[in-house]
Scaffold this motif. Structure first.
Motif, mmCIF file in Angstrom:
data_model
loop_
_atom_site.group_PDB
_atom_site.id
_atom_site.type_symbol
_atom_site.label_atom_id
_atom_site.label_comp_id
_atom_site.label_asym_id
_atom_site.label_seq_id
_atom_site.Cartn_x
_atom_site.Cartn_y
_atom_site.Cartn_z
ATOM 1 N N ILE A 67 6.687 -9.379 -19.052
ATOM 2 C CA ILE A 67 7.745 -9.224 -18.053
ATOM 3 C C ILE A 67 7.982 -10.604 -17.456
ATOM 4 C CG2 ILE A 67 8.506 -8.091 -15.945
ATOM 5 C CD1 ILE A 67 8.207 -6.196 -18.305
ATOM 6 N N ALA A 68 9.189 -11.132 -17.678
ATOM 7 C CA ALA A 68 9.489 -12.525 -17.347
ATOM 8 C C ALA A 68 9.768 -12.715 -15.856
ATOM 9 C CB ALA A 68 10.692 -12.989 -18.168
ATOM 10 N N GLY A 69 9.783 -13.980 -15.458
ATOM 11 C CA GLY A 69 10.114 -14.333 -14.086
ATOM 12 C C GLY A 69 11.590 -14.134 -13.792
ATOM 13 N N GLY A 70 11.942 -14.229 -12.511
ATOM 14 C CA GLY A 70 13.335 -14.027 -12.134
ATOM 15 C C GLY A 70 13.493 -13.790 -10.647
ATOM 16 N N PRO A 71 14.521 -13.026 -10.255
ATOM 17 C CA PRO A 71 14.845 -12.852 -8.842
ATOM 18 C C PRO A 71 13.846 -11.971 -8.109
ATOM 19 C CG PRO A 71 16.257 -11.473 -10.189
ATOM 20 C CD PRO A 71 15.476 -12.343 -11.138
ATOM 21 N N ASP A 72 13.991 -11.960 -6.787
ATOM 22 C CA ASP A 72 13.111 -11.161 -5.940
ATOM 23 C C ASP A 72 13.259 -9.672 -6.249
ATOM 24 O OD1 ASP A 72 12.395 -13.509 -4.671
ATOM 25 O OD2 ASP A 72 13.790 -13.238 -3.002
ATOM 26 N N VAL A 73 12.141 -8.955 -6.180
ATOM 27 C CA VAL A 73 12.146 -7.500 -6.311
ATOM 28 C C VAL A 73 12.781 -6.904 -5.060
ATOM 29 C CG1 VAL A 73 10.698 -5.447 -6.594
ATOM 30 C CG2 VAL A 73 10.038 -7.617 -7.687
ATOM 31 N N GLU A 74 13.623 -5.885 -5.236
ATOM 32 C CA GLU A 74 14.270 -5.282 -4.071
ATOM 33 C C GLU A 74 13.208 -4.676 -3.151
ATOM 34 O OE1 GLU A 74 18.140 -2.603 -2.930
ATOM 35 O OE2 GLU A 74 17.198 -2.268 -4.879
ATOM 36 N N PRO A 75 13.193 -5.056 -1.859
ATOM 37 C CA PRO A 75 12.132 -4.587 -0.949
ATOM 38 C C PRO A 75 12.030 -3.071 -0.826
ATOM 39 C CG PRO A 75 13.255 -6.474 -0.006
ATOM 40 C CD PRO A 75 14.038 -6.075 -1.220
ATOM 41 N N SER A 76 13.134 -2.350 -1.002
ATOM 42 C CA SER A 76 13.057 -0.891 -0.902
ATOM 43 C C SER A 76 12.131 -0.308 -1.961
ATOM 44 C CB SER A 76 14.453 -0.274 -1.040
ATOM 45 O OG SER A 76 15.007 -0.524 -2.325
ATOM 46 N N ARG A 77 11.871 -1.065 -3.037
ATOM 47 C CA ARG A 77 10.951 -0.599 -4.084
ATOM 48 C C ARG A 77 9.522 -0.470 -3.560
ATOM 49 N NH1 ARG A 77 13.176 1.553 -8.793
ATOM 50 N NH2 ARG A 77 15.103 0.451 -9.276
ATOM 51 N N TYR A 78 9.199 -1.216 -2.502
ATOM 52 C CA TYR A 78 7.862 -1.105 -1.928
ATOM 53 C C TYR A 78 7.914 -0.729 -0.449
ATOM 54 C CZ TYR A 78 8.894 -6.147 -1.258
ATOM 55 O OH TYR A 78 9.492 -7.363 -0.974
ATOM 56 N N GLY A 79 9.002 -0.045 -0.050
ATOM 57 C CA GLY A 79 9.091 0.546 1.277
ATOM 58 C C GLY A 79 9.303 -0.419 2.409
ATOM 59 N N ILE A 114 4.743 -12.334 -15.510
ATOM 60 C CA ILE A 114 4.847 -13.735 -15.115
ATOM 61 C C ILE A 114 5.711 -13.841 -13.865
ATOM 62 C CG2 ILE A 114 5.782 -15.987 -15.770
ATOM 63 C CD1 ILE A 114 4.976 -15.410 -18.638
ATOM 64 N N CYS A 115 5.165 -14.400 -12.792
ATOM 65 C CA CYS A 115 5.838 -14.613 -11.512
ATOM 66 C C CYS A 115 6.427 -13.295 -11.001
ATOM 67 C CB CYS A 115 6.890 -15.722 -11.627
ATOM 68 S SG CYS A 115 7.406 -16.368 -10.012
ATOM 69 N N ARG A 116 7.747 -13.121 -11.050
ATOM 70 C CA ARG A 116 8.335 -11.830 -10.675
ATOM 71 C C ARG A 116 7.662 -10.690 -11.430
ATOM 72 N NH1 ARG A 116 13.184 -8.635 -10.083
ATOM 73 N NH2 ARG A 116 13.319 -7.170 -11.823
ATOM 74 N N GLY A 117 7.304 -10.938 -12.705
ATOM 75 C CA GLY A 117 6.659 -9.905 -13.500
ATOM 76 C C GLY A 117 5.336 -9.465 -12.913
ATOM 77 N N MET A 118 4.555 -10.402 -12.356
ATOM 78 C CA MET A 118 3.312 -10.040 -11.691
ATOM 79 C C MET A 118 3.605 -9.242 -10.421
ATOM 80 S SD MET A 118 0.252 -12.428 -10.109
ATOM 81 C CE MET A 118 0.527 -12.411 -8.338
ATOM 82 N N GLN A 119 4.603 -9.673 -9.666
ATOM 83 C CA GLN A 119 4.955 -8.966 -8.439
ATOM 84 C C GLN A 119 5.445 -7.556 -8.742
ATOM 85 O OE1 GLN A 119 7.763 -11.657 -6.637
ATOM 86 N NE2 GLN A 119 6.244 -13.280 -6.392
ATOM 87 N N LEU A 120 6.227 -7.419 -9.807
ATOM 88 C CA LEU A 120 6.735 -6.101 -10.178
ATOM 89 C C LEU A 120 5.604 -5.192 -10.668
ATOM 90 C CD1 LEU A 120 9.596 -4.944 -10.072
ATOM 91 C CD2 LEU A 120 9.803 -5.430 -12.502
ATOM 92 N N LEU A 121 4.636 -5.757 -11.387
ATOM 93 C CA LEU A 121 3.454 -4.989 -11.783
ATOM 94 C C LEU A 121 2.746 -4.455 -10.548
ATOM 95 C CD1 LEU A 121 1.194 -4.046 -13.740
ATOM 96 C CD2 LEU A 121 0.237 -6.360 -13.554
ATOM 97 N N ASN A 122 2.586 -5.289 -9.537
ATOM 98 C CA ASN A 122 1.931 -4.858 -8.306
ATOM 99 C C ASN A 122 2.715 -3.732 -7.637
ATOM 100 O OD1 ASN A 122 -0.253 -5.383 -6.317
ATOM 101 N ND2 ASN A 122 1.462 -5.872 -4.965
ATOM 102 N N VAL A 123 4.036 -3.876 -7.595
ATOM 103 C CA VAL A 123 4.885 -2.847 -6.984
ATOM 104 C C VAL A 123 4.827 -1.552 -7.789
ATOM 105 C CG1 VAL A 123 7.291 -2.251 -6.473
ATOM 106 C CG2 VAL A 123 6.393 -4.501 -5.820
ATOM 107 N N ALA A 124 4.829 -1.667 -9.121
ATOM 108 C CA ALA A 124 4.769 -0.475 -9.976
ATOM 109 C C ALA A 124 3.529 0.351 -9.699
ATOM 110 C CB ALA A 124 4.808 -0.889 -11.442
ATOM 111 N N LEU A 125 2.450 -0.313 -9.284
ATOM 112 C CA LEU A 125 1.193 0.379 -9.008
ATOM 113 C C LEU A 125 0.997 0.670 -7.518
ATOM 114 C CD1 LEU A 125 -1.066 -1.520 -11.560
ATOM 115 C CD2 LEU A 125 -0.236 0.840 -11.703
ATOM 116 N N GLY A 126 2.088 0.596 -6.751
ATOM 117 C CA GLY A 126 2.049 1.000 -5.350
ATOM 118 C C GLY A 126 1.742 -0.107 -4.365
#
Length: 232
Positions: A67-79, A114-126
């Motif tokens: 999962i590649a880097g990129g823009p910020d994850v939408e905050p509503s995805r993590y409340g 990677i970067c955003r991808g790591m953050q999105l992984l964290n969000v995917a797991l709550g």
């Protein structure tokens, strides 16, 4: 497995891409990503955004996923409510990449964020994110470098056991860890620089951009896990 494992890399859509006489909507990926996969011994496949319900079928054809880097994850995805310094949402990309992550975890396909991808992984797991790191302002469009220290005994430390200077470009970071994740590297200021699942499945996220450097060890570890996973 005979031959090189097939590693899918998520891409994104840009409305005004230009080449030659053309200016068209395009699915894009910085070339550093496929080149790094290739240098690490894999075959690279670009995965443009698609309907989330197609993610499992796409992952089923892969040996590994980035999962590649990129823009910020939408905050509503993590409340959370958006901080004024958080970038505009990329809702279609969020939905597609979250579905890819869920599919990879369910199918036990080796996964690197990677970067955003790591953050999105964290969000995917709550988990949640810090929306802006004071003092982490970077020159726009220029990658900086800083040292990263591995946590002994982790999967990341097995791949990169020493303090290493890495290329980075980010203003957000992991806050509360997602379910099951452990920290496997830190920056000098304590910022979480890598997370992983301590299980038989190969799941790792790094906050920096290995595709912008010369060190292939993280990608090589992914490719080796893809080549040796059960059923490969």
């Amino acid at each position: 497995m005979a031959g090189r494992p097939l590693i899918g890399i998520s891409t994104y859509i840009e409305a005004g891409a230009r080449w030659g006489v053309w200016e068209l909507e395009a699915a894009l990926l910085p070339v550093g990503y496929p080149r790094l996969v290739q240098r690490a011994g894999g075959l690279a496949a670009m995965l443009p955004p698609d309907a989330p319900e197609h993610a499992a079928a796409a992952v089923a054809r892969l040996d590994g996923l980035v999962i590649a880097g990129g823009p910020d994850v939408e905050p509503s995805r993590y409340g959370a409510e958006p901080d004024p310094r958080t970038g505009p949402p990329a809702r279609a990309r969020d939905a597609w990449e979250l579905a890819l992550i869920d599919a990879a975890l369910a199918a036990h396909v080796p996964l690197l964020g990677i970067c955003r991808g790591m953050q999105l992984l964290n969000v995917a797991l709550g988990g949640t994110l810090v929306q802006h790191l004071d003092g982490h302002a970077e020159v726009i469009g220029v990658f900086g470098r800083h040292p990263v220290k591995p946590v002994p005994g982790t999967r990341y430390a097995a791949a990169v056991p020493e303090l290493t200077s890495v290329p980075a470009y980010h203003h957000q970071a992991v806050d509360r860890l997602g379910a099951g994740l452990v920290v496997s590297a830190h920056a000098e200021d304590g910022t979480v620089e890598a997370v992983e699942l301590p299980s038989e499945d190969w799941v790792l996220g790094v906050q920096w951009h290995p595709e912008m450097g010369e060190d292939v060890r993280v990608l090589r570890a992914l490719v080796e896990a893809a080549a040796t996973r059960p059923g490969s």
